[in-house]
Design a protein around this motif. Structure first.
Motif, PDB file in Angstrom:
ATOM      1  N   ASP A   1      15.725 -40.149 -23.837  1.00 40.04           N
ATOM      2  CA  ASP A   1      16.162 -40.596 -24.819  1.00 40.04           C
ATOM      3  C   ASP A   1      16.727 -39.840 -26.168  1.00 40.04           C
ATOM      4  O   ASP A   1      17.692 -39.078 -26.110  1.00 40.04           O
ATOM      5  N   GLU A   2      15.859 -39.180 -26.629  1.00 38.53           N
ATOM      6  CA  GLU A   2      15.954 -38.242 -27.443  1.00 38.53           C
ATOM      7  C   GLU A   2      16.132 -37.018 -27.526  1.00 38.53           C
ATOM      8  O   GLU A   2      16.767 -36.150 -28.434  1.00 38.53           O
ATOM      9  N   LEU A   3      15.569 -36.700 -26.349  1.00 39.70           N
ATOM     10  CA  LEU A   3      16.129 -35.293 -26.050  1.00 39.70           C
ATOM     11  C   LEU A   3      17.106 -35.267 -25.217  1.00 39.70           C
ATOM     12  O   LEU A   3      17.906 -33.839 -25.238  1.00 39.70           O
ATOM     13  N   GLY A   4      18.042 -35.849 -25.000  1.00 38.13           N
ATOM     14  CA  GLY A   4      19.464 -35.641 -24.287  1.00 38.13           C
ATOM     15  C   GLY A   4      18.499 -35.459 -22.799  1.00 38.13           C
ATOM     16  O   GLY A   4      19.763 -35.482 -21.794  1.00 38.13           O
TER      17      GLY A   4
ATOM     18  N   GLN B   1       3.683 -31.694 -24.621  1.00 37.49           N
ATOM     19  CA  GLN B   1       4.070 -30.360 -25.775  1.00 37.49           C
ATOM     20  C   GLN B   1       3.618 -29.636 -26.641  1.00 37.49           C
ATOM     21  O   GLN B   1       2.126 -28.968 -26.305  1.00 37.49           O
ATOM     22  N   GLY B   2       4.036 -28.282 -26.816  1.00 36.35           N
ATOM     23  CA  GLY B   2       3.358 -27.368 -27.586  1.00 36.35           C
ATOM     24  C   GLY B   2       3.512 -26.884 -28.748  1.00 36.35           C
ATOM     25  O   GLY B   2       3.618 -28.139 -29.679  1.00 36.35           O
ATOM     26  N   GLY B   3       3.409 -25.810 -29.423  1.00 40.87           N
ATOM     27  CA  GLY B   3       3.509 -25.065 -30.625  1.00 40.87           C
ATOM     28  C   GLY B   3       4.946 -24.745 -30.797  1.00 40.87           C
ATOM     29  O   GLY B   3       6.213 -25.592 -31.886  1.00 40.87           O
ATOM     30  N   VAL B   4       5.619 -24.117 -30.210  1.00 39.03           N
ATOM     31  CA  VAL B   4       7.138 -23.225 -30.097  1.00 39.03           C
ATOM     32  C   VAL B   4       8.158 -24.018 -29.156  1.00 39.03           C
ATOM     33  O   VAL B   4       7.491 -23.390 -28.011  1.00 39.03           O
ATOM     34  N   MET B   5       8.720 -25.081 -29.348  1.00 43.00           N
ATOM     35  CA  MET B   5       9.448 -25.435 -27.726  1.00 43.00           C
ATOM     36  C   MET B   5      10.716 -24.526 -27.744  1.00 43.00           C
ATOM     37  O   MET B   5      11.669 -25.489 -28.482  1.00 43.00           O
ATOM     38  N   VAL B   6      11.599 -23.838 -27.476  1.00 36.40           N
ATOM     39  CA  VAL B   6      12.993 -24.375 -26.592  1.00 36.40           C
ATOM     40  C   VAL B   6      13.369 -24.651 -25.968  1.00 36.40           C
ATOM     41  O   VAL B   6      13.672 -24.477 -24.488  1.00 36.40           O
ATOM     42  N   MET B   7      14.161 -25.847 -25.921  1.00 35.09           N
ATOM     43  CA  MET B   7      14.734 -26.804 -25.033  1.00 35.09           C
ATOM     44  C   MET B   7      15.963 -26.885 -24.328  1.00 35.09           C
ATOM     45  O   MET B   7      16.724 -27.088 -25.726  1.00 35.09           O
ATOM     46  N   HIS B   8      16.791 -26.456 -24.295  1.00 34.64           N
ATOM     47  CA  HIS B   8      18.491 -26.139 -23.655  1.00 34.64           C
ATOM     48  C   HIS B   8      19.070 -25.672 -24.644  1.00 34.64           C
ATOM     49  O   HIS B   8      20.122 -26.145 -24.825  1.00 34.64           O
TER      50      HIS B   8
END
Length: 936
Positions: free
Chosen positions: A514-517, A393-400
Motif C-alpha cells: 500500500d505504501e509503495l503503490g 531493501q537496500g541502501g539506495v533504491m530507485v523504483m518505478h
C-alpha cells in the motif's frame, strides 16, 4: 627512495578544509613525531605541485548540537595526500576489513603517502593491480611508510591498498581504501540564506533547510504524540486456502502495539517506539511543504549534523512541477543521515528510496548510513532478515521512477544491496560510493535489477556479494502471501497451523504494498535495456560474481549492457556470469565489456560463464501472469503463451585484463556472436588458446583476436604459451644457478651426449634450456604441433654469420633429476639438479638448419635488455611429443632444448620474461615468447 610525485604534491599545503582543529593538530603532531623518528613521510615536490588543492571532509554528523562524530580514526594508517594530512576512519560494524581515507583534490593523480607506525611493511599490493604494478610503489628503508601515485591510466577516483596481504587473504586487514573525489562543483551548493521567519522555509531562494524545519516541526508535533500502532484489519487472504489451510473469512490481523526501541525481532503489527529526535515524520512534512509551494520551493537542504530516521523516502513526487523543473536534494559534507533500527523486521526503510517519482537530483558529500548491521545482525540484537520473514531493501533504491540523478552520493552500511533500480528509467549515477565491507547476506555493489537507460559513471563499492548484477527481478517475492517459505514458516497445512501469525505476515506485506503503490510481484514489470556502467572499482568479502546478468527475470528481456573500465577485486565466485534459470529465460541480447580488469585470484569458476538459449520453448502460464507477476502475454490477453529460448545475440570483450591464469575453461553456451579481442592474462597478451581456455557449445561465430606489435589484428593461435622456461649451465660458475628470470634462453652443446646432456665434470661451458607448456586447453590430440622460438643471436664474432646449426628437442620429466631427486621444476632447476635424460637420434625432434647470422650477444646470463634481436622464428615439429603427452593425460609438457653443435656456437632465444613485462627486452614483443601451435 620515495617515488617523485610528478605534478601532484603541494610543497606548502593548506590545512585540510573542513577537518576539525583537533584532528588537524593530531595529524600535525603525528607527522612531527614520525619525522623525528627518521621515517620518510615527505613527498618530493615538482615545480607545478603547488597548484594541487587537497580538501579534507568535515567529520560526519557534527553540527547543530552534535559535537562528536561516531567515526573512529584509524589506528593503523596515517595518510598524506600531496603532502597534506587527511583523516582515515575505521569501518568496524561487522568485522574490520577496511579503513577509509576520503578526501577531495584538484588532481586525479596525487602522490599518496601512507605511514603505518606499528606495522612493518613486507609486501604492498595496490588495486586495481592492472594499473599498479609492484614498481609503482616505494617503501621507506625502515619499512613503515609507502608511497604511490594514483594512476592516470586507471581513470578512477579510488584505489585499494593492501599491506602484508593481498586479494586472496585477510592477513593484512584492515585494508585501506583511498577515495579521491574531485573538488565539488560550487554550482551544486544551494543558496543557504536563512528564512526570515526562522522556519527553514525560504520562499525567495527556493530552499527548505531541513535542520531548521525539523526542529520546529518536532517541537510542534512530538513523535510521542504522533506515533500510533497499526489497527487490526481484515486480512487480504481471508477466506482463501493456502498450503492446505483455510484462512477463516473475516480473519483479521492482530491489533498493533508499541514496544521498546531495544526490543529484538519485532514483527508486525508490533512497532518500536520512535526516538524523540527521529525525523521520519518531519521529512514527510517537509516534502509536503515543497509540494504545496511548487512555484517557490525546489530544494531540500541538509546542513552538517546528524539525522536519524527511517531513510530518505520520496514517494509520489513529480519534480517537473517544481520551480526549475526538478527537486534538488543536497547534503552538506558533514551531514550524517542514519537509519534507525527499523520499526519492525518487515518494514520498508532503505537508506534512500525514490518511489513513483521523477525529475529529482541528489547532490552533496554527506553520508547516508543504512545502519544495516544493527538492523540485520543475527549475532547481536538485530532482527532476522530471512527472505520469507522480511522485505528486501537496500541502501539506495530507485523504483518505478524516472529522470533521477545522483551526484557524489556516499552510502554505507546497507541492509542488503547497496544501489539498486526496479522499473526505473533514465537514471544517472555519477561518482557514487557504496561501502558495506561486511559479511552480511545479499550485499551486492550495484544491482540494477531492472530498468531502461541506466547510466553509472564512477562507482566504488565494498560489499559481500556480486559487484554488479541485473535481471534479478522481484527480489522480495519470497515475502509474498503465496510464497511457500511464508506459509511454511507458519506451518500451514499442518495441525499446528499458526493462522494468526500468517495473517500478521500478510498484513506486513500488504502495508508495504500500500505504501509503495505496487505489490512485491510488481517491483519489476518491464524489459531492461541500455544499462551502462563505467569507471568502477568493486571489492567483495565473501561471495558473488564480478558481473552477473539474469536470474529470476520473470520472462522479461535483458538488452544491451555495456561495461567500460569495470574493475573487480576479490570476487569469490566467478567473473562474467549469465544465468537463464530458474524462472523463465530472460532473452539476453548484447553484453559488451571493454577496457576492464578482473582479479581472478579467488574465482572458483571460469572467468566467463555464458549460458544462452538453445532454441527450446519457454511457457508462461496465465496463472504465472495473473498471480506471480511474470511478463504478460504481448497480445494483452493474459492467456498462456510461449517463446523460444533464443541465444544471446552478442558477447564482446575488448582490452580486458585477468590477473591470473585459471586452469578451468570459460564456458560459452548459446550465443550468436562472441568476440574476444586483446585479452590479457597474468600480465601477458592472449596469443595462444591455452592462455584463456574456452569450452564453447552452440556458438554461432567465435572470434578471438589480438593486436600484434605492428598494430595488425591477428587470430589467437590454437596452442600454448610457455608457463615456465629457463636455461642451465655446465660451467663451474653456472652449475648452481637457476636462470628462470633471464630475458633469454641459451643453448650450447658440449658434445658429451647428443644434446650435451651427459656432461658432468671438467671445464666445459655447455648450456641447455628447458621450456614447459600447459596442455589443459587440448580437447583432443592434435594432428600437428609446432614449437616456436624467436632467435636473438649468437655469442662469438669469430664465428662466421654463414655458419649453420639446428635445434634439438626432447620431452623430459621434472620428477627424474640429475641430482638423484624427484623434483626439479623449471622455477628451481640448475645444471646439478635438472631433468635427467638421454638423447638419441630417434628420441629428438629437429628444426630445419638455419644460419647463425650477424647479430652478436655478449657472454653470460643477465638481461642484455637493449640488444638487437635477430627475430627469426625457429620451428620444430613436436607433434608426436604432444600426442603422447595427451594420451598419457599429462597436464604439462616439459621440453629440453639445445643446438646440434658447432665450434663456439652459443645461441640465444627470447624467453617469456624477455617478451613481455616491464623489464622485458627493449626490442622484444609478446609474439616472441616461446609457444606451441597446434592443428586439431
Amino acid at each position: 627512495m620515495i617515488r617523485p610525485a610528478g605534478g601532484n604534491a603541494d610543497s606548502n599545503p593548506a590545512p585540510a578544509g573542513g577537518a576539525s582543529r583537533l584532528k588537524r593538530l593530531s595529524a600535525t603532531m603525528a607527522a612531527a613525531t614520525l619525522a623525528a623518528a627518521g621515517l620518510a613521510v615527505t613527498v618530493p615536490v615538482s615545480a607545478s605541485a603547488a597548484t594541487v588543492t587537497v580538501h579534507g571532509y568535515a567529520p560526519s554528523g557534527v553540527g547543530a548540537g552534535t559535537t562528536t562524530s561516531p567515526d573512529v580514526a584509524s589506528t593503523k594508517y596515517q595518510v598524506q595526500v600531496a603532502g597534506t594530512p587527511v583523516d582515515a576512519v575505521q569501518y568496524t560494524q561487522n568485522g574490520h576489513n577496511f579503513d577509509i581515507a576520503r578526501f577531495a583534490s584538484s588532481s586525479r593523480t596525487p602522490a599518496i603517502t601512507i605511514t603505518l607506525p606499528s606495522t612493518t611493511i613486507t609486501t604492498v599490493n595496490v588495486y586495481p593491480a592492472r594499473y599498479y604494478p609492484s614498481a609503482s610503489v616505494s617503501v621507506s628503508s625502515d619499512k613503515h611508510t609507502l608511497t604511490f601515485q594514483m594512476s592516470a591510466a586507471a581513470g578512477l577516483n579510488e584505489a585499494i591498498v593492501m599491506v602484508n596481504g593481498d586479494s586472496t587473504n585477510a592477513a593484512g586487514q584492515p585494508y585501506l581504501a583511498v577515495v579521491n573525489d574531485p573538488l565539488e562543483d560550487a554550482s551544486q551548493h544551494p543558496d543557504i540564506t536563512p528564512a526570515p521567519d526562522g522556519s527553514g522555509v525560504n520562499l525567495q531562494t527556493g530552499v527548505l533547510d531541513f535542520q531548521q524545519f525539523a526542529t520546529a516541526y518536532l517541537a510542534a508535533h512530538p513523535n510521542s504524540a504522533a506515533q500510533t500502532p497499526p489497527a487490526a484489519a481484515t486480512s487480504s487472504m481471508a477466506g482463501r486456502t493456502v498450503g492446505g489451510t483455510t484462512v477463516p473469512a473475516g480473519q483479521q490481523t492482530s491489533a498493533g502495539s508499541l514496544v521498546s526501541a531495544s526490543s529484538v525481532n519485532v514483527r508486525y503489527p508490533k512497532v518500536r517506539v520512535m526516538a524523540a529526535d527521529d525525523v521520519t515524520y518531519a521529512l514527510q512534512a517537509a516534502i509536503d511543504t515543497i509540494k504545496a509551494n511548487p512555484t517557490a520551493l525546489n530544494t531540500l537542504y541538509f546542513p552538517n549534523g546528524t539525522y536519524v530516521w527511517s531513510g530518505l523516502l520520496v514517494n509520489g513526487l513529480d519534480g517537473s512541477r517544481l520551480k526549475g523543473g526538478k527537486l534538488k536534494i543536497y547534503t552538506d559534507e558533514g551531514a550524517l543521515l542514519k537509519n534507525r533500527v527499523q520499526a519492525y523486521m518487515e518494514a520498508f526503510e532503505p537508506a534512500i528510496g525514490i518511489i513513483n517519482s521523477n525529475n529529482i537530483e541528489i547532490d552533496g558529500r554527506g553520508v547516508f548510513d543504512g545502519n544495516g548491521v544493527a538492523n540485520y545482525n543475527a549475532f547481536s540484537s538485530g532482527d532476522s532478515h530471512d527472505a520469507y520473514r522480511s522485505q528486501h531493501q537496500g541502501g539506495v533504491m530507485v523504483m518505478h521512477s524516472s529522470d533521477i540523478t545522483f551526484n557524489d552520493t556516499y552510502e554505507r552500511n546497507a541492509k542488503q544491496w547497496n544501489y539498486e533500480t526496479h522499473s526505473a528509467n533514465r537514471v544517472t549515477f555519477n561518482n557514487i560510493k557504496a561501502l558495506t565491507p561486511y559479511r552480511q547476506p545479499w550485499i551486492d555493489g550495484t544491482d540494477f535489477a531492472s530498468g531502461q537507460d541506466i547510466t553509472a559513471n564512477g562507482v566504488f563499492t565494498l560489499g559481500n556479494d556480486d559487484a554488479f548484477a541485473s535481471g534479478h527481478y522481484n527480489p522480495s517475492d519470497g515475502f509474498t502471501p503465496l510464497a511457500s517459505g511464508v506459509w511454511n514458516n507458519f506451518q500451514l497445512g499442518t495441525s499446528s497451523a499458526d493462522v494468526q501469525g500468517y495473517a500478521n505476515a500478510v498484513g506486513a506485506h500488504d502495508t508495504v504494498a500500500d505504501e509503495l503503490g505496487f505489490d512485491n510481484y510488481h517491483w519489476d514489470n518491464e524489459d531492461s535495456k541500455n544499462i551502462s556502467v563505467s569507471n568502477t572499482l568493486n571489492w567483495s568479502v565473501g561471495a558473488g560474481n564480478s558481473i552477473r546478468i539474469g536470474w529470476n527475470s520473470y520472462g522479461y528481456r535483458l538488452n544491451n549492457y555495456t561495461f567500460d573500465n569495470f574493475n573487480s577485486v576479490a570476487a569469490p565466485a566467478g567473473g562474467i556470469f549469465t544465468q537463464n534459470s530458474p524462472k523463465p529465460y530472460p532473452r539476453i541480447s548484447s553484453i559488451v565489456v571493454k577496457n576492464s580488469s578482473f582479479d581472478t585470484s579467488r574465482y572458483t569458476s571460469g572467468p566467463i560463464r555464458l549460458n544462452g538459449g538453445n532454441g527450446s520453448t519457454q511457457t508462461i502460464t496465465a496463472d504465472d501472469q495473473a498471480t506471480y507477476g511474470l511478463a504478460p502475454n504481448p497480445d494483452g490477453s493474459g492467456a498462456t503463451y510461449t517463446y523460444p529460448k533464443t541465444p544471446i545475440s552478442t558477447l564482446s570483450l575488448d582490452n580486458v585484463w585477468f590477473s591470473q591464469q585459471k586452469t578451468n575453461s570459460s564456458t560459452l553456451n548459446g550465443a550468436t556472436n562472441v568476440t574476444l579481442n586483446n585479452l590479457q592474462v597474468a600480465g601477458q597478451p592472449v596469443e595462444y588458446s591455452s592462455q584463456f581456455p574456452l569450452a564453447p557449445s552452440g556458438i554461432g561465430t567465435l572470434t578471438t583476436t589480438y593486436t600484434d606489435a605492428n598494430g595488425q589484428t591477428q587470430n589467437v593461435k590454437p596452442g600454448a604459451l610457455t608457463n615456465g622456461d629457463t636455461w642451465v649451465g655446465a660451467w663451474t660458475g653456472d652449475q648452481t644457478k637457476n636462470n628462470s628470470s633471464d630475458l633469454t634462453l641459451i643453448t650450447r652443446n658440449t658434445g658429451v651426449g647428443l644434446m650435451g646432456e651427459q656432461y658432468t665434470t671438467g671445464s666445459g661451458d655447455g648450456k641447455l634450456s628447458y621450456i614447459q607448456f600447459p596442455l589443459s586447453s587440448l580437447t583432443r590430440a592434435p594432428s600437428q604441433a609446432t614449437l616456436h622460438l624467436t632467435y636473438v643471436g649468437h655469442r662469438y664474432s669469430s664465428v662466421p654469420s654463414t655458419d649453420t646449426d639446428q635445434l634439438l628437442v626432447q620431452p623430459v620429466s621434472d620428477t627424474a633429476c640429475t641430482g638423484g631427486g624427484t623434483s626439479c621444476p623449471v622455477s628451481t632447476t640448475t645444471w646439478q639438479n635438472r631433468p635427467s635424460f638421454t638423447a638419441t637420434t630417434s628420441s629428438v625432434a629437429r628444426s630445419a638448419t638455419f644460419t647463425l647470422g650477424s647479430t652478436l650477444i655478449p657472454e653470460g646470463g643477465g638481461t642484455h635488455q637493449g640488444n638487437v634481436i635477430d627475430g627469426r622464428d625457429i620451428t620444430v615439429d613436436i607433434t608426436s611429443f604432444v600426442q603422447n603427452a595427451y594420451a598419457a593425460k599429462q597436464s604439462t609438457l616439459l621440453l629440453a632444448v639445445c643446438n646440434a653443435g658447432g665450434t663456439n656456437h652459443e645461441l640465444r632465444f627470447v624467453s617469456s620474461e624477455g617478451a613481455t613485462g616491464s623489464g622485458k627486452l627493449t626490442n622484444g614483443t609478446a609474439e616472441m615468447a616461446p609457444g606451441v601451435t597446434v592443428t586439431p
